[in-house]
Structures are given as structure tokens and as C-alpha cells.
Design a protein around this motif. Sequence first.
Motif, PDB file in Angstrom:
ATOM      1  N   GLY A   1      31.885  42.053  46.187  1.00 40.72           N
ATOM      2  CA  GLY A   1      32.265  40.996  47.120  1.00 40.72           C
ATOM      3  C   GLY A   1      33.533  40.288  46.684  1.00 40.72           C
ATOM      4  O   GLY A   1      34.422  40.016  47.506  1.00 40.72           O
ATOM      5  N   LEU A   2      33.651  39.994  45.392  1.00 36.06           N
ATOM      6  CA  LEU A   2      34.842  39.310  44.889  1.00 36.06           C
ATOM      7  C   LEU A   2      36.073  40.203  44.997  1.00 36.06           C
ATOM      8  O   LEU A   2      37.163  39.731  45.346  1.00 36.06           O
ATOM      9  CB  LEU A   2      34.624  38.883  43.438  1.00 36.06           C
ATOM     10  CG  LEU A   2      35.728  38.053  42.795  1.00 36.06           C
ATOM     11  CD1 LEU A   2      36.038  36.806  43.614  1.00 36.06           C
ATOM     12  CD2 LEU A   2      35.334  37.668  41.374  1.00 36.06           C
ATOM     13  N   ALA A   3      35.907  41.491  44.720  1.00 33.86           N
ATOM     14  CA  ALA A   3      37.034  42.428  44.836  1.00 33.86           C
ATOM     15  C   ALA A   3      37.564  42.450  46.262  1.00 33.86           C
ATOM     16  O   ALA A   3      38.782  42.471  46.497  1.00 33.86           O
ATOM     17  CB  ALA A   3      36.597  43.825  44.396  1.00 33.86           C
ATOM     18  N   GLN A   4      36.646  42.417  47.236  1.00 33.79           N
ATOM     19  CA  GLN A   4      37.060  42.417  48.648  1.00 33.79           C
ATOM     20  C   GLN A   4      37.818  41.139  48.982  1.00 33.79           C
ATOM     21  O   GLN A   4      38.840  41.174  49.688  1.00 33.79           O
ATOM     22  CB  GLN A   4      35.825  42.546  49.527  1.00 33.79           C
ATOM     23  CG  GLN A   4      36.130  42.614  51.014  1.00 33.79           C
ATOM     24  CD  GLN A   4      34.881  42.860  51.845  1.00 33.79           C
ATOM     25  OE1 GLN A   4      34.011  43.634  51.469  1.00 33.79           O
ATOM     26  NE2 GLN A   4      34.780  42.184  52.988  1.00 33.79           N
ATOM     27  N   PHE A   5      37.352  40.005  48.476  1.00 32.98           N
ATOM     28  CA  PHE A   5      38.034  38.735  48.738  1.00 32.98           C
ATOM     29  C   PHE A   5      39.418  38.712  48.094  1.00 32.98           C
ATOM     30  O   PHE A   5      40.394  38.259  48.705  1.00 32.98           O
ATOM     31  CB  PHE A   5      37.181  37.581  48.206  1.00 32.98           C
ATOM     32  CG  PHE A   5      37.803  36.232  48.395  1.00 32.98           C
ATOM     33  CD1 PHE A   5      37.933  35.671  49.660  1.00 32.98           C
ATOM     34  CD2 PHE A   5      38.272  35.511  47.309  1.00 32.98           C
ATOM     35  CE1 PHE A   5      38.515  34.423  49.838  1.00 32.98           C
ATOM     36  CE2 PHE A   5      38.858  34.266  47.477  1.00 32.98           C
ATOM     37  CZ  PHE A   5      38.981  33.725  48.747  1.00 32.98           C
ATOM     38  N   LEU A   6      39.535  39.213  46.867  1.00 36.81           N
ATOM     39  CA  LEU A   6      40.821  39.222  46.177  1.00 36.81           C
ATOM     40  C   LEU A   6      41.836  40.111  46.882  1.00 36.81           C
ATOM     41  O   LEU A   6      43.051  39.864  46.815  1.00 36.81           O
ATOM     42  CB  LEU A   6      40.640  39.701  44.733  1.00 36.81           C
ATOM     43  CG  LEU A   6      39.865  38.766  43.798  1.00 36.81           C
ATOM     44  CD1 LEU A   6      39.668  39.432  42.437  1.00 36.81           C
ATOM     45  CD2 LEU A   6      40.571  37.437  43.633  1.00 36.81           C
ATOM     46  N   ALA A   7      41.352  41.162  47.560  1.00 35.43           N
ATOM     47  CA  ALA A   7      42.257  42.084  48.247  1.00 35.43           C
ATOM     48  C   ALA A   7      42.715  41.547  49.599  1.00 35.43           C
ATOM     49  O   ALA A   7      43.643  42.099  50.200  1.00 35.43           O
ATOM     50  CB  ALA A   7      41.560  43.433  48.432  1.00 35.43           C
ATOM     51  N   SER A   8      42.097  40.460  50.074  1.00 35.26           N
ATOM     52  CA  SER A   8      42.414  39.930  51.400  1.00 35.26           C
ATOM     53  C   SER A   8      43.594  38.962  51.330  1.00 35.26           C
ATOM     54  O   SER A   8      44.007  38.503  50.265  1.00 35.26           O
ATOM     55  CB  SER A   8      41.193  39.231  51.993  1.00 35.26           C
ATOM     56  OG  SER A   8      40.963  37.999  51.312  1.00 35.26           O
TER      57      SER A   8
END
Length: 491
Positions: A358-365
Motif C-alpha cells: 500500500g505504501l509503495a503504491q502511494f509513493l508512486a502516485s
Amino acid sequence: MRNEAAYIYQRLASRIESQILDGVYRTGDKLPSIRTLCSSESVSHASVMHALELLEMKGFVEARPKSGYYVKSISPLSGVSDRPTRRSGFAPLSIDVSDVIESVFQRVNRPDVVNFGFALPHPSLTPYEKLSKAVASASRNDPELFGRYPQCSGIPELKRQLAVRLSLSGCHVDPEELIVTVGATEAMNLALQVVAKPGDTVVVESPCYFGILEMLERLSLRALPIPSSSEHGLNIEMLAQALDVHSVKAVVLTPSFSNPNGSCMRDDRRKSLLQLLDDHGVSLIEDDVYGDLYFGKTRPRPIKAYDQEGTVLYCSSFSKSIAPGMRVGWLAPGGHFEKANKIKRTQTIGTPPIIQYGLAQFLASSSIERHFRSLRKQLKQQVESIHHAVLSAFPEGTSVSKPQGGFVIWIELPETVNALELHRRALANGISVIPGSMFAIGGTQENRIRISCGNPFGQRSRDAIRTLGSLVRELSVEALSAVPLRKRARN
């Protein structure tokens, strides 16, 4: 504004201590009278009394009724392994802070209390909606994550995003060299365990974040405190003297917006520090949890960005800048990767993978940079509001740090005010502050407090600051009125 490494009474106590250790005053000798010390040192009666009380507490002197103070024959301060020399001025200390910290935190975690204690951003500053959607998406896309152990060092997607963010601050780290941890606390624990063993000496800032002192205590390490000021950070010149005398395994340092004094080291001093440690073969454990919370135009470069020799073990997390509840941090241990990863596996196996995805997805946004800009703007406003309120409400003789990042303020109270007693009285009035003694060892920082600016500043906070100011005045008056009584009892 004063931000000295030691108070007047501490400097006086240190000077007399050195004279005792150097044989100027020998066992059984009577020290100069309080009146003589006031005159010769050009200090107040209260400062002399505090200095003598500190020396008495450390076991160097004893008070004899109606006679004065005399040098004792017993060994001073059982926690000191080596006697200080004129050359070093410092000695490693055993650590015993957990009981004090536990006592304080049992009382401050109450909903009815105005919280200036915990150094956390307010929940409203957390992008919880976007994070919850990202975590939910990860669990929908791969529900079997719930049934698998995580990869020990972390999932590749998150490590790649971390490497991208590190490169933006000037640190170029291979994603494979990163270890995802349960917050920066685990990262620093791992770093300490790979460079030091029980009984070894580690340099810390003074004042220093109490969580680091607890880590050293748990790992049976000894602390060598080196003064740090709000303006310049760690005193590199004193560190150089200490390294010439003592065997040190590592230096633990928060160079960007240190907790509690908010200091941020200049680039030239960061480079000088790294060169000094390279010359002595000493590791640096860099804590950079506040690095993204800068108020200026550019982010401070981590010392890791200048590291060519593998001296720096870099630790950070998103607990202060994105979401405390996710408890995601990381360690870039350099050449210590295999050892650190093995310890990680034996301690926690891994960091929860759903949170990582979940954090990886947020950081990529695209949301991440908007979040950081908004967070920095809000924290800067809150710090400035509390800084101004303290200056207005507290009595003369108070000094207040003005950090350029992070969200903690370090306050030096009038010399006679005991911060632990202020903490107790503040709690009785529904206000939590952290006393300075929690950030130091060896009986220092007694008249300082740390205030967290993580919560929005409103009328309730303003009223609480005014109450704190009144309590400081009350304690100051009580301390001054007690001076003649102490004088009569001891002379």
C-alpha cells in the motif's frame, strides 16, 4: 537567545570536578565558601548552590553542617568507566532512563490532556483516505498476502520507491541494499547491533532523543554524550577530543532537525564530521526521520549523500511524515547488509507486506509531493505559533529554539526552575510537556522542556501555554525564596 551546551552551574561543577580529579583539591580538603565562589566565578548564589548539589549527587563532595563542602574519598558516579581527563572532559556513562520515561508516559496519554508531549503529527495531517485505498487495493489484488510471511528485507516495489526518494536527497543507494523495518526504531536497533556489542561505547548528542537512550540501555551499550546546540548541532570539536581519548564504535546522530533541540547542521560541518569519523574508523548511525520536514526551499542533504567509505548506516521512516500507524522505516546498512538482514529475520521475520504494498503504491502516485508540501506548510505555521506564544507567556530568562524544520521546540527555563516538577504541575492542570532530563544522562538538562507542535494551534493550546508560563513563574519564585533556607542549613 541563549543555546549554550551547558548551564552556568554545570560549567562551574565541571570546573571544580576537574580540579578534584587533577589533585588541586584532595580528599578531605574544604572547598572555597559559597560567598568566595560567587565572587571568584562571578556567578549567582543559586548557581553555586546548584553546582555544589550536582557535585554532591555525583559523589565528589559532601556537605558538613555549619562547616561547608569537603572533597569525598569515595569513587564518584558509579556509571563512569574512566575518570575524565583535562584532555577529554567526557567519560562514557551507563544508562538507566527507562524507569523515568515509563513514569512520564504513563501520565501523558490521556484524552483530556493538552498534548505538547508526544512528537507526532496530528491525525488530520495524515493522508489516511489515500493510504487506506492503497492498502485495500493491495489486499484485493493479492489476498494471499495474508497467508504468507514477508520477504525479510522488504518487497522490491517498496525498496525501489525508497531508492527513488533517497536519490532526490542526494543519496544513491541500490534498492537491494535497503532493509525495510518496523519504523526507524528497528532500523537503529539493527544498526547498533551490527557495529557494537554489549559494553562498547557509542557517542550520542546531548540532548538526545530518549528512544535512542533506551535502545542503548537495552543493548547494554555505554553512552558518551557530546554537547549539541540548537544553532549548530553536534559540537564536532569536542567530539574530536573525545575520539582521541576513548574507544568509540559509533556515533548516533540526527543532523537534520534533531529531536529535541531542532538543530540542523550546515553542509560544511556534515562533511567535516564524516571526514573525522573516517579518519578514526568510527561508524555513523544517521537518523533522518525529520529530513523531509524542512521549512526552507531545499531539503538538507543527509550525511549519507557524502559517504564514500561506507561509514554511514542510514536510518529513516515515514512515521513523522506520512503515517505513524503504518510503522514503516528503512535501513541502508552499506557493507553490513547481510548481518543486519540476519538480525532482522531473527527479530521480526519481516515487515507486514500489505502495508508495504500500500505504501509503495502511494509513493508512486502524484499525491506524495502534494502531501509533503501541505504538511511542511502546516507544521511551519504550528511551530511559529507556539514559538511566539511561549515568548509572550514565559518569564524573562527563558530561551526558545526556532527550528527550521520538524515540529519540536526546545525551551530553556530560568536556571532555578526544575522541569520535572513543571511536568508534574502541568499534568495536574491537564497539560503534557516532556522534561529535559528524559533527553540526557548524567544529571543534565534539568531546566529544559520539549514541546511538540504536531497539533493544530488554537485557543485551547494558547491557554495551555499561558498556564505553563504561570507555572514557570511560580516555580521560579519558590526556588528563589528557598535559597536562604538552604544557605542556613548548610553553612
